[in-house]
Design a protein around this motif. Structure first.
Motif, mmCIF file in Angstrom:
data_model
loop_
_atom_site.group_PDB
_atom_site.id
_atom_site.type_symbol
_atom_site.label_atom_id
_atom_site.label_comp_id
_atom_site.label_asym_id
_atom_site.label_seq_id
_atom_site.Cartn_x
_atom_site.Cartn_y
_atom_site.Cartn_z
ATOM 1 N N ILE A 1 0.852 -1.193 0.000
ATOM 2 C CA ILE A 1 0.000 0.000 0.000
ATOM 3 C C ILE A 1 0.885 1.240 0.000
ATOM 4 C CG2 ILE A 1 -1.703 1.325 1.304
ATOM 5 C CD1 ILE A 1 -2.815 -1.264 2.372
ATOM 6 N N VAL A 2 0.615 2.154 -0.917
ATOM 7 C CA VAL A 2 1.388 3.397 -0.959
ATOM 8 C C VAL A 2 0.681 4.459 -0.112
ATOM 9 C CG1 VAL A 2 2.399 2.944 -3.214
ATOM 10 C CG2 VAL A 2 0.223 4.148 -3.073
ATOM 11 N N GLY A 3 1.482 5.291 0.534
ATOM 12 C CA GLY A 3 0.936 6.344 1.378
ATOM 13 C C GLY A 3 0.453 5.835 2.726
ATOM 14 N N GLN A 4 -0.280 6.673 3.443
ATOM 15 C CA GLN A 4 -0.842 6.368 4.766
ATOM 16 C C GLN A 4 0.253 5.966 5.758
ATOM 17 O OE1 GLN A 4 -3.731 7.520 4.693
ATOM 18 N NE2 GLN A 4 -3.968 7.411 2.465
ATOM 19 N N HIS A 5 1.392 6.626 5.661
ATOM 20 C CA HIS A 5 2.500 6.298 6.570
ATOM 21 C C HIS A 5 2.124 6.540 8.023
ATOM 22 C CE1 HIS A 5 5.212 5.712 3.187
ATOM 23 N NE2 HIS A 5 4.810 6.876 2.686
ATOM 24 N N HIS A 6 1.254 7.527 8.258
ATOM 25 C CA HIS A 6 0.862 7.852 9.633
ATOM 26 C C HIS A 6 0.029 6.743 10.262
ATOM 27 C CE1 HIS A 6 -2.590 8.927 7.218
ATOM 28 N NE2 HIS A 6 -3.328 9.111 8.303
ATOM 29 N N LEU B 1 -2.200 1.639 14.081
ATOM 30 C CA LEU B 1 -3.065 0.782 13.268
ATOM 31 C C LEU B 1 -2.295 -0.419 12.742
ATOM 32 C CD1 LEU B 1 -5.751 0.158 11.963
ATOM 33 C CD2 LEU B 1 -5.175 1.718 10.088
ATOM 34 N N ARG B 2 -1.055 -0.214 12.339
ATOM 35 C CA ARG B 2 -0.250 -1.336 11.848
ATOM 36 C C ARG B 2 -0.063 -2.380 12.943
ATOM 37 N NH1 ARG B 2 3.353 -2.119 7.554
ATOM 38 N NH2 ARG B 2 4.199 -4.220 7.724
ATOM 39 N N ARG B 3 0.194 -1.939 14.163
ATOM 40 C CA ARG B 3 0.389 -2.875 15.271
ATOM 41 C C ARG B 3 -0.902 -3.615 15.604
ATOM 42 N NH1 ARG B 3 4.466 0.172 19.581
ATOM 43 N NH2 ARG B 3 6.284 0.219 18.179
ATOM 44 N N ASP C 1 -1.309 -6.277 12.924
ATOM 45 C CA ASP C 1 -0.334 -7.351 13.120
ATOM 46 C C ASP C 1 -0.687 -8.229 14.319
ATOM 47 O OD1 ASP C 1 1.140 -6.633 10.913
ATOM 48 O OD2 ASP C 1 2.566 -5.390 12.033
ATOM 49 N N SER C 2 -1.402 -7.662 15.306
ATOM 50 C CA SER C 2 -1.781 -8.444 16.489
ATOM 51 C C SER C 2 -2.848 -9.485 16.162
ATOM 52 C CB SER C 2 -2.286 -7.519 17.595
ATOM 53 O OG SER C 2 -3.602 -7.048 17.298
ATOM 54 N N GLY C 3 -3.591 -9.257 15.116
ATOM 55 C CA GLY C 3 -4.660 -10.184 14.737
ATOM 56 C C GLY C 3 -5.962 -9.961 15.471
ATOM 57 N N ALA D 1 -8.896 -8.671 6.396
ATOM 58 C CA ALA D 1 -9.684 -9.916 6.396
ATOM 59 C C ALA D 1 -8.800 -11.111 6.062
ATOM 60 C CB ALA D 1 -10.822 -9.797 5.389
ATOM 61 N N LYS D 2 -7.915 -10.946 5.122
ATOM 62 C CA LYS D 2 -7.026 -12.029 4.707
ATOM 63 C C LYS D 2 -6.061 -12.413 5.829
ATOM 64 C CE LYS D 2 -3.790 -13.145 0.949
ATOM 65 N NZ LYS D 2 -3.130 -12.601 -0.265
ATOM 66 N N LYS D 3 -5.514 -11.407 6.522
ATOM 67 C CA LYS D 3 -4.539 -11.666 7.590
ATOM 68 C C LYS D 3 -5.185 -12.337 8.797
ATOM 69 C CE LYS D 3 -1.381 -8.725 8.807
ATOM 70 N NZ LYS D 3 -0.120 -9.445 8.588
ATOM 71 N N THR D 4 -6.476 -12.076 9.016
ATOM 72 C CA THR D 4 -7.141 -12.605 10.214
ATOM 73 C C THR D 4 -8.006 -13.826 9.910
ATOM 74 O OG1 THR D 4 -8.946 -11.010 9.902
ATOM 75 C CG2 THR D 4 -7.146 -10.353 11.351
ATOM 76 N N ASN D 5 -7.939 -14.320 8.684
ATOM 77 C CA ASN D 5 -8.702 -15.509 8.283
ATOM 78 C C ASN D 5 -10.201 -15.355 8.528
ATOM 79 O OD1 ASN D 5 -6.470 -17.075 7.383
ATOM 80 N ND2 ASN D 5 -5.939 -17.447 9.537
ATOM 81 N N ARG D 6 -10.695 -14.167 8.320
ATOM 82 C CA ARG D 6 -12.129 -13.939 8.469
ATOM 83 C C ARG D 6 -12.774 -13.833 7.099
ATOM 84 N NH1 ARG D 6 -13.964 -10.416 13.613
ATOM 85 N NH2 ARG D 6 -12.634 -11.388 15.170
#
Length: 423
Positions: free
Chosen positions: A17-22, A30-32, A35-37, A60-65
């Motif tokens: 994903i490009v941008g949204q570094h904040h 949000l990234r953490r 990553d926590s699931g 959705a893909k990362k959390t298998n939902r």
């Protein structure tokens, strides 16, 4: 029918994903969370084409939902119940992630239908909106969700996506695509932070590119031609409308004619003549005001001329008025004074009108002190006489303070002399 390039090239991981570094840099909240699931209910707020839907799909893909998508412009309460019916079935063994796009179009009843299921965790809601969620989403939903604001993607980040898109199309079409120097930069600059719009421009450039020896040539001129109006992001009912108007008025207030003309041009291209005229009149009265009171009829005349001739000629009197407002001295003394007076009224600080100002034509028998006792200022030297005008309960209140400009300082000096001499 082939899907648009933006869909064919949709990022498959957070790092794509490009941008949204904040929001999505490794050390950001949000990234953490992702990553926590453990995903809470969330609201993604921001303009179109900047990755809100893409991020929901990756989550959705990362959390298998199981991911279900609804759009607030077309979905009904029955559609929500259909999603709920999938709970505890083989279709959604790990729960459901419901991505609700344009949630601001859901009415209160539709939003309330979601509450029971997002409270007990059976459904994780990710809603997106291009409008301020605190104005358009009901408090019951807001109190159960965390708002994350997405921002238009910076030009440097969009350029990375544009270059990747050209490489992708080169592989997809199995032919060389040669991009003239500066063409990719033009596309990245002209999309106004909307990556989807940039992808569409890339695809159009390739489809309309010049063919030579089995290769596709994308020229700088072609890129400019296909993106010349793309930079304007404007919705008369949306946040961008008010952002541009706010920037327009604040630039005039800040005496920056170049910035004010830039925002004026954006409003002209959008064809929003009524909003231009209203903000010009407000700025003349609020921000220039008594520092140059003659500006009010001058700006009014320019506004009238613009309304009479219409576009494109209306740009001329409007530009005259904008530059005049920018260069005029500024004073908001009257604006502050009336705000202070209204604030007192709203607090109940009113008081009785002094008798000498009342519209009295006779006195009742119960009044031992008959007579109005009004002093007519024109009967006194310099047309002024001391008497009480404010209610006696407010007799020491001062709403108006003279501004630090030549006109109001002249007023102050004049009345200080008159009132001092005639007391």
């Amino acid at each position: 029918m082939a899907a648009p390039l933006a869909d064919r090239l949709r990022p498959q991981s957070l790092d794509d994903i490009v941008g949204q570094h904040h929001l999505l840099d490794p050390d950001k909240a949000l990234r953490r969370i992702i990553d926590s699931g453990v995903i809470p209910n969330m609201i993604f707020y921001g303009p179109s084409g900047i990755g809100k839907t893409t991020l929901a799909s990756i989550i959705a893909k990362k959390t298998n939902r199981s991911l279900y998508k609804l759009n607030g412009t077309t979905a009904s309460t029955a559609d929500i119940r259909s999603v709920v019916d999938q709970l505890d079935t083989f279709a959604a063994p790990n729960g459901i992630l419901l991505y609700l796009d344009e949630i601001q179009y859901f009415n209160k009843k539709q939003q309330q239908t979601l509450l029971e299921f997002i409270e007990n965790g059976q459904i994780t809601l990710i809603a997106s909106t291009t409008e301020n969620p605190y104005f358009y989403i009901y408090n019951a939903i807001l109190s159960r969700a965390t708002v994350f604001e997405f921002k238009p993607v910076e030009k440097e980040d969009v350029l990375l996506a544009v270059q990747r898109a050209f490489r992708f199309m080169e592989q997809e079409q199995n032919r060389k695509i040669q991009v003239e120097d500066g063409a990719a930069e033009v596309i990245a600059s002209a999309c106004s932070g909307d990556v989807r719009k940039a992808m569409n421009a890339v695809e159009l450039c390739v489809l309309s590119g010049d063919e030579k020896d089995g290769s596709c040539f994308v020229t700088l001129e072609k890129a400019k031609e296909l993106t010349q109006r793309s930079a304007l992001r404007y919705d008369r009912a949306g946040d961008e409308h008010y952002d541009i108007l706010s920037a327009f008025q604040k630039s005039m207030r800040g005496s920056d004619p170049d910035a004010a003309l830039h925002y004026l041009a954006r409003l002209i291209v959008a064809g929003d003549l009524p909003s231009i005229c209203r903000r010009l009149m407000v700025c003349a009265c609020e921000d220039v005001g008594l520092a140059y009171p003659q500006i009010i009829p001058i700006v009014k005349a320019a506004v009238d001329a613009a309304m009479q001739v219409g576009f494109p000629e209306a740009r001329i009197p409007l530009a005259d008025a904008v530059v005049l407002v920018c260069n005029a001295p500024k004073s908001n003394s009257a604006y502050c004074a009336i705000n202070a007076a209204i604030a007192d009224i709203q607090k109940g600080r009113i008081g009785n009108i002094p008798r000498q100002l009342q519209n009295k034509h006779y006195d009742g028998e119960d009044n031992p002190n008959k007579g109005q006792f009004y002093k007519y200022p024109h009967d006194y030297p310099d047309k002024w006489v001391e008497q009480q005008y404010l209610p006696y309960e407010l007799k020491d209140v001062r709403y108006y303070k003279y501004g630090q400009n030549k006109t109001e300082q002249a007023y102050q000096a004049y009345w200080s002399r008159i009132k001092g001499e005639n007391k």
